[in-house]
Every structure is written in C-alpha cells, then in structure tokens.
Enzyme design. Structure first.
Site, PDB file in Angstrom:
ATOM      1  CG  ASP A   1     -11.379  -0.703  -1.898  1.00  0.00           C
ATOM      2  OD1 ASP A   1     -11.615   0.270  -1.154  1.00  0.00           O
ATOM      3  OD2 ASP A   1     -12.272  -1.444  -2.346  1.00  0.00           O
TER       4      ASP A   1
ATOM      5  CG  HIS B   1      -7.998   8.275   3.108  1.00  0.00           C
ATOM      6  ND1 HIS B   1      -8.282   7.204   2.281  1.00  0.00           N
ATOM      7  CD2 HIS B   1      -9.199   8.841   3.412  1.00  0.00           C
ATOM      8  CE1 HIS B   1      -9.593   7.135   2.087  1.00  0.00           C
ATOM      9  NE2 HIS B   1     -10.167   8.099   2.772  1.00  0.00           N
TER      10      HIS B   1
ATOM     11  CG  LEU C   1       7.990   3.256 -11.334  1.00  0.00           C
ATOM     12  CD1 LEU C   1       7.558   1.865 -11.812  1.00  0.00           C
ATOM     13  CD2 LEU C   1       7.756   3.368  -9.834  1.00  0.00           C
TER      14      LEU C   1
HETATM   15  C1  FPP Z   1     -10.066   3.498  -1.142  1.00  0.00           C
HETATM   16  O1  FPP Z   1     -10.269   3.182   0.215  1.00  0.00           O
HETATM   17  C2  FPP Z   1      -9.019   4.500  -1.273  1.00  0.00           C
HETATM   18  C3  FPP Z   1      -9.184   5.729  -1.823  1.00  0.00           C
HETATM   19  C4  FPP Z   1     -10.476   6.182  -2.382  1.00  0.00           C
HETATM   20  C5  FPP Z   1      -8.094   6.710  -1.871  1.00  0.00           C
HETATM   21  C6  FPP Z   1      -6.711   6.220  -2.126  1.00  0.00           C
HETATM   22  C7  FPP Z   1      -5.780   7.244  -1.625  1.00  0.00           C
HETATM   23  C8  FPP Z   1      -4.580   7.031  -1.027  1.00  0.00           C
HETATM   24  C9  FPP Z   1      -4.019   5.680  -0.900  1.00  0.00           C
HETATM   25  C10 FPP Z   1      -3.769   8.130  -0.415  1.00  0.00           C
HETATM   26  C11 FPP Z   1      -3.349   9.263  -1.296  1.00  0.00           C
HETATM   27  C12 FPP Z   1      -2.697   8.869  -2.575  1.00  0.00           C
HETATM   28  C13 FPP Z   1      -1.504   9.363  -3.018  1.00  0.00           C
HETATM   29  C14 FPP Z   1      -1.054   8.992  -4.378  1.00  0.00           C
HETATM   30  C15 FPP Z   1      -0.619  10.209  -2.222  1.00  0.00           C
HETATM   31  P1  FPP Z   1     -11.686   3.450   0.870  1.00  0.00           P
HETATM   32  O2  FPP Z   1     -11.638   4.746   1.565  1.00  0.00           O
HETATM   33  O3  FPP Z   1     -12.784   3.323  -0.131  1.00  0.00           O
HETATM   34  O4  FPP Z   1     -11.744   2.264   1.894  1.00  0.00           O
HETATM   35  P2  FPP Z   1     -13.053   1.509   2.433  1.00  0.00           P
HETATM   36  O5  FPP Z   1     -13.672   0.805   1.244  1.00  0.00           O
HETATM   37  O6  FPP Z   1     -12.490   0.546   3.430  1.00  0.00           O
HETATM   38  O7  FPP Z   1     -13.953   2.536   3.049  1.00  0.00           O
END
Ligand code: FPP
Length: 244
Positions: free
Chosen positions: A22, A39, A133
């Site tokens: 997050d 992201h 893994l």
């Molecule tokens: C939460 O941050 C994150 C996500 C909803 C997406 C996670 C995705 C990745 C880390 C990249 C792609 C993954 C792979 C496996 C290649 P948020 O956007 O909710 O952050 P915020 O709460 O600060 O807005």
C-alpha cells in the site's frame, strides 16, 4: 520503524510472508508525480522483494496486487495496473523461471482480460515444477468471495454425495480455497501506515502475525523486511495456547 540491527540469522525465517503493498499513490503524490509513477516504482519494489525473500530463504510470498474492489478505481488506473501485471507476467517470467520461482495467481480469473488469463496460465505451467520460492500474486482477489466460493463448492460436493458433512473440517475447507496446498502465512505485512486487512487472506491469516509499517510500498527495502522479520521473531506465537 526504528532502525535495529537484524539478528534473525540465528532463527528460521517465516515460511510464508504475505504483503499488502500500500502507498503507491501517496508516494507519487508526495513527488508531484502521476499515480502511475507510484505503481511503476511499486513494481520495482516487487522485484527487489522477490529477490530479498529468495535470499532470506522464505518459501512462500503472497502479494496483494489487485483486489476485487480495485475495479472501482478510474479506468485509466485500472489499465495502468493491468499493464504492469501484463509486463511482469510476459517479460519477467523467464528470469523468474531461471531462478527457480514457482508463480501462481490467486483470485478470480473471470473478469480479467483474455490475454492476461493466458499469460497467467502460461506462467503457472512454465514455473509449476520449480521448487524455490513460491510467489503467489493476488489478482482480482477478495477473501470473502473466496470463502463463499469454497462454501458453494463444498455444498455441491455434499449434494452430489462426494463429501459427507462430517468430513468438512479446516483442512477440507482450506483445500477449496485458491491457496490450496500452500501453508497459511506466518507473517502478514501492510505498508503505508494503514491497519486493515482489506479482504486479504481472511481465512488464511487466522494466526498470522500482523506487522504494519509506515513505509510506503515503493520505498520498501530488504533492510525493512529484515526489521519486520526481527519483529516477527520477537512475537510469542501461541495459537490460542498459554505462554507456558
Ligand atoms: C496500493 O497503493 C497498491 C495497489 C492497489 C497496487 C499494487 C500494485 C503494484 C505494486 C504494481 C504491480 C504489481 C505487480 C505484481 C507487477 P495505492 O494506490 O492504494 O496507494 P495510496 O493508498 O497511497 O493511494
């Protein structure tokens, strides 16, 4: 989290680590960048965390990449996240395979783009025999829905006479989840200071140690992971028993 010198070398690492990644959006906002930049850096943190887990000797890593609720985000952001997943599954699978990673995706396939479903199937079959893994990526995943689907499937097996009601125990139930065959997480980490499970591994996290760190996911490093493992080792895991 305060810096401590990691001492975990003497203790076995957790077998299964699960992470709610997050804070990508806040990471980008703090730098005046579009959310997609957060992201993208988050995907970099995925790469380094996979490497870290391998080097530490963790056997299972489960990452929450896209929840069943994330479809509510603006279409452009959904596209960006799916694009990153597509890239990971197509461009990085050979490297993952070479390094012995077994990749699995958990979550509902239905609703994903056909090419992503194909990439998932290919990645799973290519890496299925690997013994290093096990990397589980949760995509279009929701824990409540997973439990409901398990109930439906168990109910239909009972109705068909394939399973008796007495045979429904926690093991039989777990066999009907997306994570069948994978041990439950010992340690569940959420970054960015939020303290919620957000529908992640609701059944499987029953006895997981929960560690919440303020670090935003793109800034999550191996050192931070080692500090979290230190914290994990300091916990007294009692599984409902007394501390003896
Ligand atoms: C939460 O941050 C994150 C996500 C909803 C997406 C996670 C995705 C990745 C880390 C990249 C792609 C993954 C792979 C496996 C290649 P948020 O956007 O909710 O952050 P915020 O709460 O600060 O807005």
């Amino acid at each position: 989290m305060e810096a401590v010198s990691p001492t975990f070398e003497d203790l076995p690492p957790p077998v299964h680590v699960a992470i709610i990644m997050d804070g990508n959006g806040r990471w980008a906002k703090a730098r005046g960048l579009p959310r997609v930049a957060g992201h993208q850096r988050g995907a970099e943190a995925v790469r380094t965390t996979v490497e870290s887990c391998k080097s530490i000797g963790i056997k299972y890593l489960t990452l929450y990449a896209f929840s069943s609720e994330n479809w509510k985000r603006p279409a452009t952001e959904v596209d960006d996240l799916m694009g990153l997943l597509r890239h990971y599954l197509s461009r990085e699978i050979n490297q993952l395979n070479k390094s012995g990673v077994r990749l699995r995706c958990i979550g509902e396939r239905q609703g994903l783009a056909p090419d992503i479903i194909r990439l998932i199937d290919e990645a799973e079959s290519k890496t299925g025999g690997n013994t290093g893994l096990t990397l589980q990526i949760a995509v279009n995943y929701g824990g409540q829905n997973e439990i409901l689907n398990a109930c439906r499937s168990i109910a239909s097996e009972v109705a068909d006479g394939k399973l008796s009601i007495d045979e429904i125990d926690d093991e039989a139930f777990a066999d009907h989840l997306h994570t069948a065959g994978v041990p439950d997480p010992d340690l569940l980490i959420r970054t960015s200071g939020e303290k919620r499970l957000s529908n992640f591994l609701l059944w499987q996290a029953a006895y997981a140690e929960l560690v919440f760190v303020d670090t935003l996911w793109p800034d999550f490093t191996k050192d931070e992971l080692l500090r979290v493992i230190d914290e994990f080792h300091s916990r007294d895991r009692r599984y409902g028993n007394t501390s003896g």
